[in-house]
Design a protein around this motif. Structure first.
Motif, PDB file in Angstrom:
ATOM      1  N   GLU A 139       0.831  -1.212   0.000  1.00  0.00           N
ATOM      2  CA  GLU A 139       0.000   0.000   0.000  1.00  0.00           C
ATOM      3  C   GLU A 139       0.863   1.259   0.000  1.00  0.00           C
ATOM      4  N   LEU A 140       1.907   1.247   0.814  1.00  0.00           N
ATOM      5  CA  LEU A 140       2.797   2.405   0.896  1.00  0.00           C
ATOM      6  C   LEU A 140       3.470   2.680  -0.438  1.00  0.00           C
ATOM      7  N   LEU A 141       4.083   1.650  -1.023  1.00  0.00           N
ATOM      8  CA  LEU A 141       4.859   1.850  -2.243  1.00  0.00           C
ATOM      9  C   LEU A 141       3.973   2.219  -3.429  1.00  0.00           C
ATOM     10  N   THR A 142       2.882   1.518  -3.609  1.00  0.00           N
ATOM     11  CA  THR A 142       2.001   1.846  -4.734  1.00  0.00           C
ATOM     12  C   THR A 142       1.356   3.214  -4.538  1.00  0.00           C
ATOM     13  N   GLY A 143       1.110   3.591  -3.298  1.00  0.00           N
ATOM     14  CA  GLY A 143       0.538   4.909  -3.020  1.00  0.00           C
ATOM     15  C   GLY A 143       1.481   6.042  -3.369  1.00  0.00           C
ATOM     16  N   LEU A 144       2.785   5.756  -3.373  1.00  0.00           N
ATOM     17  CA  LEU A 144       3.779   6.765  -3.726  1.00  0.00           C
ATOM     18  C   LEU A 144       4.217   6.645  -5.190  1.00  0.00           C
ATOM     19  N   GLY A 145       3.533   5.801  -5.958  1.00  0.00           N
ATOM     20  CA  GLY A 145       3.790   5.730  -7.390  1.00  0.00           C
ATOM     21  C   GLY A 145       4.643   4.578  -7.856  1.00  0.00           C
ATOM     22  N   PHE A 146       5.110   3.729  -6.944  1.00  0.00           N
ATOM     23  CA  PHE A 146       5.892   2.566  -7.360  1.00  0.00           C
ATOM     24  C   PHE A 146       4.980   1.546  -8.045  1.00  0.00           C
ATOM     25  N   GLU A 147       5.567   0.801  -8.972  1.00  0.00           N
ATOM     26  CA  GLU A 147       4.840  -0.248  -9.661  1.00  0.00           C
ATOM     27  C   GLU A 147       5.576  -1.575  -9.508  1.00  0.00           C
ATOM     28  N   PRO A 148       4.852  -2.678  -9.313  1.00  0.00           N
ATOM     29  CA  PRO A 148       5.518  -3.988  -9.262  1.00  0.00           C
ATOM     30  C   PRO A 148       6.032  -4.364 -10.640  1.00  0.00           C
ATOM     31  N   VAL A 149       7.299  -4.761 -10.707  1.00  0.00           N
ATOM     32  CA  VAL A 149       7.898  -5.054 -12.015  1.00  0.00           C
ATOM     33  C   VAL A 149       8.523  -6.446 -12.097  1.00  0.00           C
ATOM     34  N   ARG A 150       8.741  -7.094 -10.955  1.00  0.00           N
ATOM     35  CA  ARG A 150       9.397  -8.404 -10.974  1.00  0.00           C
ATOM     36  C   ARG A 150       9.046  -9.175  -9.711  1.00  0.00           C
ATOM     37  N   TYR A 151       9.036 -10.495  -9.841  1.00  0.00           N
ATOM     38  CA  TYR A 151       8.692 -11.349  -8.702  1.00  0.00           C
ATOM     39  C   TYR A 151       9.808 -12.381  -8.498  1.00  0.00           C
ATOM     40  N   TYR A 152      10.087 -12.644  -7.235  1.00  0.00           N
ATOM     41  CA  TYR A 152      11.131 -13.589  -6.868  1.00  0.00           C
ATOM     42  C   TYR A 152      10.585 -14.594  -5.857  1.00  0.00           C
ATOM     43  N   PHE A 153      11.104 -15.820  -5.942  1.00  0.00           N
ATOM     44  CA  PHE A 153      10.692 -16.868  -5.015  1.00  0.00           C
ATOM     45  C   PHE A 153      11.827 -17.209  -4.070  1.00  0.00           C
ATOM     46  N   ASP A 154      11.505 -17.283  -2.783  1.00  0.00           N
ATOM     47  CA  ASP A 154      12.410 -17.840  -1.785  1.00  0.00           C
ATOM     48  C   ASP A 154      12.095 -19.326  -1.714  1.00  0.00           C
ATOM     49  N   SER A 310      11.106 -26.174  -3.006  1.00  0.00           N
ATOM     50  CA  SER A 310       9.738 -25.683  -3.142  1.00  0.00           C
ATOM     51  C   SER A 310       9.677 -24.243  -2.634  1.00  0.00           C
ATOM     52  N   THR A 311       8.716 -23.501  -3.117  1.00  0.00           N
ATOM     53  CA  THR A 311       8.600 -22.084  -2.773  1.00  0.00           C
ATOM     54  C   THR A 311       8.090 -21.901  -1.348  1.00  0.00           C
ATOM     55  N   HIS A 312       8.807 -21.104  -0.594  1.00  0.00           N
ATOM     56  CA  HIS A 312       8.410 -20.774   0.772  1.00  0.00           C
ATOM     57  C   HIS A 312       7.745 -19.407   0.845  1.00  0.00           C
ATOM     58  N   GLN A 313       8.278 -18.453   0.105  1.00  0.00           N
ATOM     59  CA  GLN A 313       7.781 -17.081   0.174  1.00  0.00           C
ATOM     60  C   GLN A 313       8.012 -16.406  -1.172  1.00  0.00           C
ATOM     61  N   LYS A 314       7.192 -15.388  -1.457  1.00  0.00           N
ATOM     62  CA  LYS A 314       7.347 -14.635  -2.700  1.00  0.00           C
ATOM     63  C   LYS A 314       7.686 -13.180  -2.368  1.00  0.00           C
ATOM     64  N   TYR A 315       8.589 -12.621  -3.142  1.00  0.00           N
ATOM     65  CA  TYR A 315       8.991 -11.229  -2.977  1.00  0.00           C
ATOM     66  C   TYR A 315       8.632 -10.440  -4.227  1.00  0.00           C
ATOM     67  N   VAL A 316       8.376  -9.161  -4.039  1.00  0.00           N
ATOM     68  CA  VAL A 316       8.012  -8.292  -5.150  1.00  0.00           C
ATOM     69  C   VAL A 316       9.048  -7.182  -5.266  1.00  0.00           C
ATOM     70  N   ASN A 317       9.520  -6.949  -6.478  1.00  0.00           N
ATOM     71  CA  ASN A 317      10.403  -5.833  -6.750  1.00  0.00           C
ATOM     72  C   ASN A 317       9.591  -4.712  -7.367  1.00  0.00           C
ATOM     73  N   TYR A 318       9.638  -3.547  -6.756  1.00  0.00           N
ATOM     74  CA  TYR A 318       8.917  -2.358  -7.230  1.00  0.00           C
ATOM     75  C   TYR A 318       9.912  -1.358  -7.773  1.00  0.00           C
ATOM     76  N   GLN A 319       9.460  -0.499  -8.668  1.00  0.00           N
ATOM     77  CA  GLN A 319      10.309   0.599  -9.103  1.00  0.00           C
ATOM     78  C   GLN A 319       9.491   1.846  -9.435  1.00  0.00           C
ATOM     79  N   LEU A 320      10.173   2.964  -9.332  1.00  0.00           N
ATOM     80  CA  LEU A 320       9.581   4.278  -9.596  1.00  0.00           C
ATOM     81  C   LEU A 320      10.529   5.052 -10.493  1.00  0.00           C
ATOM     82  N   ALA A 321      10.012   5.623 -11.564  1.00  0.00           N
ATOM     83  CA  ALA A 321      10.843   6.422 -12.462  1.00  0.00           C
ATOM     84  C   ALA A 321      11.268   7.704 -11.776  1.00  0.00           C
ATOM     85  N   LEU A 322      12.555   8.050 -11.914  1.00  0.00           N
ATOM     86  CA  LEU A 322      13.082   9.285 -11.332  1.00  0.00           C
ATOM     87  C   LEU A 322      13.009  10.384 -12.379  1.00  0.00           C
ATOM     88  N   ALA A 323      11.800  10.835 -12.643  1.00  0.00           N
ATOM     89  CA  ALA A 323      11.580  11.849 -13.667  1.00  0.00           C
ATOM     90  C   ALA A 323      12.150  13.188 -13.226  1.00  0.00           C
TER      91      ALA A 323
END
Length: 323
Positions: A139-154, A310-323
Motif C-alpha cells: 500500500e505504501l509503495l504503490t501509493g507513492l507511485g511505485f509499480e511492481p515489475v518483478r517477482y522472486y521466489f524464496d 519448493s517455494t516458501h515465500q514470494k517477494y516483489v520488486n517495485y520501481q519508480l521512475a526518477l523523472a
C-alpha cells in the motif's frame, strides 16, 4: 521531515549496527521474510563499497532504540538505464504513524540525487522490495507511485531427503572453490548475470564484498565446474549464524548459480547443485535455500524444483521512475 514528537532523525554510523540488528529481528518476526542478520552482518552491509553513511542513510531514533532506517546505494555502472538500490525498514510497533512515508520520500529524494550525480544520461529508477504478504508495504509503495515489475521466489529444501545422483558430463571437472580462480569466477559471474533483469556490472571490489569476501561465504561448500582450464559453471554458498540462532535450523544459502552460455544444456549446474546439497547434508546442514527470479531466462526455477526445492515465500520488486 514530519516525525512523531520525540523522535530524532540522523544518518546511520557503523556504531549503530547492533541497534539495527535488533530492529531487523523484530521485522523478521512480523514479516516472515527470513532475512536474519546479526550485528556483524549489519556492520558489513553498512560498510559496502560506495555507500556513504553520512549522505546515503537516514535513521529514526526513540532514545537509544532505532525504530526505522533507510538507505540508497548508487549503481556502479549503467547501460540503457540506471537503477538505484534501496532498503527501508520501520519497526512493527511504529508502523501506521507515517514513518514509512517519510522514510520512502527521503529514499526517493536521495536516489534522485545519486542518479543525477552518476548516470543522468540514461533513464533513472529507484527500486524497492518487499515480501508479497506485507500488505502495508504494498500500500505504501504503490501509493507513492511505485509499480511492481518483478517477482522472486524464496525456495527451500530439507536436507534429510535423498539428493539425486547426477553424473557430470565427460570433459568436465567438478572441484571445490579455489581462491586462485577469483578473477575467472568474477568474470564468469559477470558474463552469466549480464543477461539477468536489473543487473548492472559492479566494481571488482563491490562484487567481492558481496560474494567471496563476505563473512557469510562458505568456500568449503561452494563448487566450480572446470572445462578447458576455465570455469564453465559455479555455485557460491553462504551461511548466516543469526539465521540458525533464530530458526534452530542450520541453513546453507545458495547465493549464486551460473553456467556460461557455451556450456549450457549439459547439466553442469544440476551436477554442481547436487554435489552442494549432498555435501551440505554430510556437513550437518539441515536445509538448503535460495532465491530465484520467477522469469529467470535460463530456466533456473524448473531446475531447482527438480532438485526438490519448493517455494516458501514470494517477494516483489517495485520501481519508480526518477523523472
Amino acid at each position: 521531515m514530519n516525525l512523531p514528537e520525540g523522535l530524532e532523525a540522523r544518518p546511520l554510523t557503523l556504531d549503530d549496527a547492533a541497534a539495527v540488528a535488533v530492529l531487523l529481528a523484530a521485522k523478521v518476526v512480523a514479516d516472515d521474510d527470513g532475512e536474519n542478520l546479526d550485528a556483524d552482518d549489519v556492520a558489513e552491509e553498512l560498510g559496502r563499497p560506495g555507500l556513504e553513511l553520512a549522505r546515503d542513510t537516514i535513521s529514526f531514533w526513540d532514545g537509544d532504540q532505532v525504530v526505522g532506517y533507510g538507505l540508497a546505494l548508487a549503481s556502479h555502472s549503467a547501460t540503457d538505464l540506471d537503477r538505484v538500490r534501496t532498503d527501508g525498514v520501520v519497526h512493527p510497533d511504529w508502523r501506521g504513524r507515517g514513518l514509512g512515508t517519510e522514510l520512502t520520500r527521503w529514499i526517493i529524494d536521495r536516489a534522485r540525487e545519486l542518479h543525477e550525480a552518476t548516470f543522468p544520461e540514461v533513464p533513472g529508477y529507484v527500486g524497492a522490495g518487499a515480501v508479497a504478504t506485507n500488505a502495508g508495504a504494498t500500500e505504501l509503495l504503490t501509493g507513492l507511485g511505485f509499480e511492481p515489475v518483478r517477482y522472486y521466489f524464496d525456495m527451500r529444501r530439507p536436507l534429510d531427503q535423498p539428493v539425486p545422483e547426477v553424473q557430470l558430463a565427460g570433459g568436465f571437472e567438478l572441484i571445490p572453490f579455489d581462491a586462485a580462480r577469483e578473477d575467472d569466477l568474477r568474470e564468469t559471474h559477470f558474463e552469466v548475470f549480464s543477461e539477468h533483469w536489473g543487473w548492472s556490472r559492479p566494481t571488482p571490489e563491490a562484487w567481492r564484498s558481496r560474494t567471496i569476501g563476505s563473512r557469510a561465504f562458505r568456500a568449503a561448500q561452494s563448487y566450480l565446474v572446470i572445462a578447458d582450464g576455465r570455469i564453465a559453471a559455479y555455485v557460491n554458498c553462504y551461511e548466516y549464524p543469526a539465521d540458525t540462532a533464530a530458526t534452530g535450523i542450520r541453513e546453507l544459502y545458495i547465493g549464486q548459480v551460473g553456467t556460461r552460455r557455451p556450456y549450457r544444456g549439459r547439466g553442469l549446474a544440476r551436477a554442481a547443485l547436487a554435489k552442494v546439497l549432498a555435501e551440505a547434508a554430510r556437513s550437518g546442514y539441515g536445509r538448503g535455500a535460495l532465491g530465484v527470479d520467477a522469469e529467470n531466462p535460463t530456466g533456473a526455477l524448473g531446475l531447482y524444483e527438480k532438485l526438490g526445492f519448493s517455494t516458501h515465500q514470494k517477494y516483489v520488486n517495485y520501481q519508480l521512475a526518477l523523472a
